[in-house]
Design a protein around this motif. Structure first.
Motif, PDB file in Angstrom:
ATOM      1  N   ALA A   1      -7.351   5.524  22.261  1.00  0.00           N
ATOM      2  CA  ALA A   1      -8.198   6.549  21.661  1.00  0.00           C
ATOM      3  C   ALA A   1      -7.433   7.505  20.753  1.00  0.00           C
ATOM      4  CB  ALA A   1      -8.913   7.341  22.756  1.00  0.00           C
ATOM      5  N   ASP A   2      -6.107   7.531  20.863  1.00  0.00           N
ATOM      6  CA  ASP A   2      -5.317   8.429  20.015  1.00  0.00           C
ATOM      7  C   ASP A   2      -4.653   7.693  18.858  1.00  0.00           C
ATOM      8  OD1 ASP A   2      -3.492   6.982  21.481  1.00  0.00           O
ATOM      9  OD2 ASP A   2      -2.289   8.706  22.114  1.00  0.00           O
ATOM     10  N   SER A   3      -5.003   6.429  18.646  1.00  0.00           N
ATOM     11  CA  SER A   3      -4.396   5.628  17.581  1.00  0.00           C
ATOM     12  C   SER A   3      -5.150   5.786  16.267  1.00  0.00           C
ATOM     13  CB  SER A   3      -4.374   4.144  17.960  1.00  0.00           C
ATOM     14  OG  SER A   3      -3.507   3.915  19.044  1.00  0.00           O
ATOM     15  N   ALA A   4      -4.418   5.673  15.173  1.00  0.00           N
ATOM     16  CA  ALA A   4      -5.017   5.701  13.838  1.00  0.00           C
ATOM     17  C   ALA A   4      -4.310   4.673  12.974  1.00  0.00           C
ATOM     18  CB  ALA A   4      -4.898   7.095  13.221  1.00  0.00           C
ATOM     19  N   ALA A   5      -5.010   4.152  11.969  1.00  0.00           N
ATOM     20  CA  ALA A   5      -4.427   3.133  11.095  1.00  0.00           C
ATOM     21  C   ALA A   5      -5.104   3.163   9.733  1.00  0.00           C
ATOM     22  CB  ALA A   5      -4.570   1.744  11.723  1.00  0.00           C
ATOM     23  N   SER A   6      -4.471   2.523   8.764  1.00  0.00           N
ATOM     24  CA  SER A   6      -4.975   2.535   7.390  1.00  0.00           C
ATOM     25  C   SER A   6      -6.168   1.616   7.193  1.00  0.00           C
ATOM     26  CB  SER A   6      -3.864   2.126   6.420  1.00  0.00           C
ATOM     27  OG  SER A   6      -3.439   0.795   6.692  1.00  0.00           O
TER      28      SER A   6
ATOM     29  N   PRO B   1       5.125   2.037  10.996  1.00  0.00           N
ATOM     30  CA  PRO B   1       4.812   3.437  11.265  1.00  0.00           C
ATOM     31  C   PRO B   1       5.114   4.280  10.025  1.00  0.00           C
ATOM     32  CG  PRO B   1       6.938   2.896  12.231  1.00  0.00           C
ATOM     33  CD  PRO B   1       6.411   1.628  11.608  1.00  0.00           C
ATOM     34  N   VAL B   2       4.100   4.931   9.479  1.00  0.00           N
ATOM     35  CA  VAL B   2       4.257   5.700   8.243  1.00  0.00           C
ATOM     36  C   VAL B   2       4.216   7.187   8.569  1.00  0.00           C
ATOM     37  CG1 VAL B   2       3.326   6.166   5.949  1.00  0.00           C
ATOM     38  CG2 VAL B   2       3.229   3.848   6.886  1.00  0.00           C
ATOM     39  N   HIS B   3       5.347   7.849   8.445  1.00  0.00           N
ATOM     40  CA  HIS B   3       5.429   9.276   8.728  1.00  0.00           C
ATOM     41  C   HIS B   3       4.575  10.060   7.729  1.00  0.00           C
ATOM     42  CE1 HIS B   3       7.072  13.073  10.115  1.00  0.00           C
ATOM     43  NE2 HIS B   3       7.336  13.392   8.867  1.00  0.00           N
TER      44      HIS B   3
ATOM     45  N   GLY C   1      12.046   5.062   3.952  1.00  0.00           N
ATOM     46  CA  GLY C   1      12.259   5.884   5.131  1.00  0.00           C
ATOM     47  C   GLY C   1      11.827   5.246   6.434  1.00  0.00           C
ATOM     48  N   ILE C   2      11.272   4.035   6.364  1.00  0.00           N
ATOM     49  CA  ILE C   2      10.786   3.358   7.568  1.00  0.00           C
ATOM     50  C   ILE C   2      11.892   2.509   8.182  1.00  0.00           C
ATOM     51  CG2 ILE C   2       9.123   1.679   8.452  1.00  0.00           C
ATOM     52  CD1 ILE C   2       7.191   2.599   6.287  1.00  0.00           C
ATOM     53  N   LYS C   3      12.203   2.781   9.423  1.00  0.00           N
ATOM     54  CA  LYS C   3      13.292   2.085  10.100  1.00  0.00           C
ATOM     55  C   LYS C   3      12.810   1.208  11.246  1.00  0.00           C
ATOM     56  CE  LYS C   3      16.037   4.398   7.431  1.00  0.00           C
ATOM     57  NZ  LYS C   3      16.646   3.730   6.244  1.00  0.00           N
ATOM     58  N   GLN C   4      11.483   1.145  11.465  1.00  0.00           N
ATOM     59  CA  GLN C   4      10.940   0.380  12.582  1.00  0.00           C
ATOM     60  C   GLN C   4       9.830  -0.539  12.095  1.00  0.00           C
ATOM     61  OE1 GLN C   4       9.914   4.053  14.796  1.00  0.00           O
ATOM     62  NE2 GLN C   4      10.920   3.058  16.527  1.00  0.00           N
ATOM     63  N   GLN C   5       9.598  -1.601  12.831  1.00  0.00           N
ATOM     64  CA  GLN C   5       8.446  -2.462  12.606  1.00  0.00           C
ATOM     65  C   GLN C   5       8.215  -3.269  13.873  1.00  0.00           C
ATOM     66  OE1 GLN C   5      10.075  -4.675   9.234  1.00  0.00           O
ATOM     67  NE2 GLN C   5      10.053  -6.538  10.460  1.00  0.00           N
TER      68      GLN C   5
ATOM     69  N   MET D   1       0.811  -1.210   0.000  1.00  0.00           N
ATOM     70  CA  MET D   1       0.000   0.000   0.000  1.00  0.00           C
ATOM     71  C   MET D   1       0.846   1.261   0.000  1.00  0.00           C
ATOM     72  SD  MET D   1      -3.051  -0.855   2.670  1.00  0.00           S
ATOM     73  CE  MET D   1      -3.796   0.734   2.357  1.00  0.00           C
ATOM     74  N   ILE D   2       2.068   1.167   0.454  1.00  0.00           N
ATOM     75  CA  ILE D   2       2.915   2.347   0.515  1.00  0.00           C
ATOM     76  C   ILE D   2       3.952   2.313  -0.602  1.00  0.00           C
ATOM     77  CG2 ILE D   2       2.595   2.716   2.983  1.00  0.00           C
ATOM     78  CD1 ILE D   2       5.201   1.293   3.512  1.00  0.00           C
ATOM     79  N   SER D   3       4.379   3.487  -1.029  1.00  0.00           N
ATOM     80  CA  SER D   3       5.335   3.595  -2.125  1.00  0.00           C
ATOM     81  C   SER D   3       6.732   3.182  -1.672  1.00  0.00           C
ATOM     82  CB  SER D   3       5.363   5.036  -2.634  1.00  0.00           C
ATOM     83  OG  SER D   3       5.904   5.906  -1.641  1.00  0.00           O
ATOM     84  N   GLU D   4       7.591   2.931  -2.643  1.00  0.00           N
ATOM     85  CA  GLU D   4       8.967   2.570  -2.323  1.00  0.00           C
ATOM     86  C   GLU D   4       9.673   3.727  -1.622  1.00  0.00           C
ATOM     87  OE1 GLU D   4      10.417  -0.374  -2.584  1.00  0.00           O
ATOM     88  OE2 GLU D   4       8.485  -1.156  -3.262  1.00  0.00           O
ATOM     89  N   LYS D   5       9.322   4.960  -1.981  1.00  0.00           N
ATOM     90  CA  LYS D   5       9.924   6.129  -1.346  1.00  0.00           C
ATOM     91  C   LYS D   5       9.576   6.169   0.143  1.00  0.00           C
ATOM     92  CE  LYS D   5       9.879  11.189  -1.462  1.00  0.00           C
ATOM     93  NZ  LYS D   5       9.323  12.396  -2.141  1.00  0.00           N
ATOM     94  N   ILE D   6       8.305   5.967   0.462  1.00  0.00           N
ATOM     95  CA  ILE D   6       7.888   5.952   1.866  1.00  0.00           C
ATOM     96  C   ILE D   6       8.518   4.772   2.590  1.00  0.00           C
ATOM     97  CG2 ILE D   6       5.928   5.662   3.414  1.00  0.00           C
ATOM     98  CD1 ILE D   6       5.988   8.411   2.251  1.00  0.00           C
TER      99      ILE D   6
END
Length: 216
Positions: free
Chosen positions: A199-204, A22-24, A9-13, A1-6
């Motif tokens: 309550a402060d969480s969001a996701a795709s 985590p998608v900045h 930049g992801i260093k965690q999972q 779902m996310i581009s190669e560019k995004i």
């Protein structure tokens, strides 16, 4: 779902569930990061990347509210009892898809046999019960008003006591499952199934729908 560019930049999972990342820059306007936009072919999809706090505020602004868990489940059952799914007890009656979940071997392969790789339009598939509701299960999880407790509650008794002795966590309930659900991983695309998030969480794969009290 996310581009190669995004992705670059992801260093965690999360070790136990490496497909969660985590998608900045992801928000409701940019669901998969700042190089995506809801105006680019997504206006018929459910809003996602919305926290419970956001959903609650939006519903209040529109003159409505989030449904309680009991209301959501009653609506999903279409007024019937003892139904696994909104339309009955067979997930694919007559071999027909009625909801958008993961098709194939989770998490490596999604063959999109139901027609959708990820999110589907809000009116995809036929209305699921006599109330004319679409996509009550699958597609995107939906926030409801209740604080999370281990057991169902017929009424919302714990609205203002999120961390009291009966409710030791500050999480909110979500219902319905999503396109990421699969029998081997997340069999929560059932009327009775439930999960929780802070309550402060969001996701795709997490959205909401508004409820409005009937006027006399």
């Amino acid at each position: 779902m996310i581009s190669e560019k995004i992705k670059a930049g992801i260093k965690q999972q999360v070790a136990a569930v490496p497909w969660w990342l985590p998608v900045h820059g992801a928000d409701w306007r940019h669901p998969e990061g700042n190089d995506t936009d809801i105006h680019q072919g997504r206006m018929q999809l459910p809003v996602v990347q919305v926290s419970w706090n956001d959903a609650h505020a939006y519903c209040k602004w529109r003159g409505g509210r989030l449904p309680t868990e009991a209301e959501w489940e009653y609506a999903s059952r279409g007024g019937k009892e003892d139904r696994l799914f909104p339309w009955g007890n067979l997930f694919m009656p007559k071999g027909q898809h009625r909801a958008n979940i993961w098709q194939g071997k989770f998490p490596k392969e999604n063959n999109a046999d139901d027609g959708y790789m990820w999110l589907a339009p809000v009116d995809a598939f036929d209305a699921q019960n006599k109330y004319g509701l679409y996509n009550m299960i699958g597609n995107a999880w939906e926030w409801v008003n209740d604080w999370w407790t281990i057991h169902h509650s017929k009424t919302s008794r714990i609205l203002n006591n999120p961390t009291g002795p009966q409710n030791p966590t500050p999480d909110k309930v979500k219902k319905g499952g999503s396109y990421m659900c699969h029998p081997s991983y997340c069999y929560r695309y059932r009327n009775a199934a439930r999960s929780q998030n802070s309550a402060d969480s969001a996701a795709s794969n997490l959205g909401f729908r508004c409820a409005v009290d009937a006027r006399e």
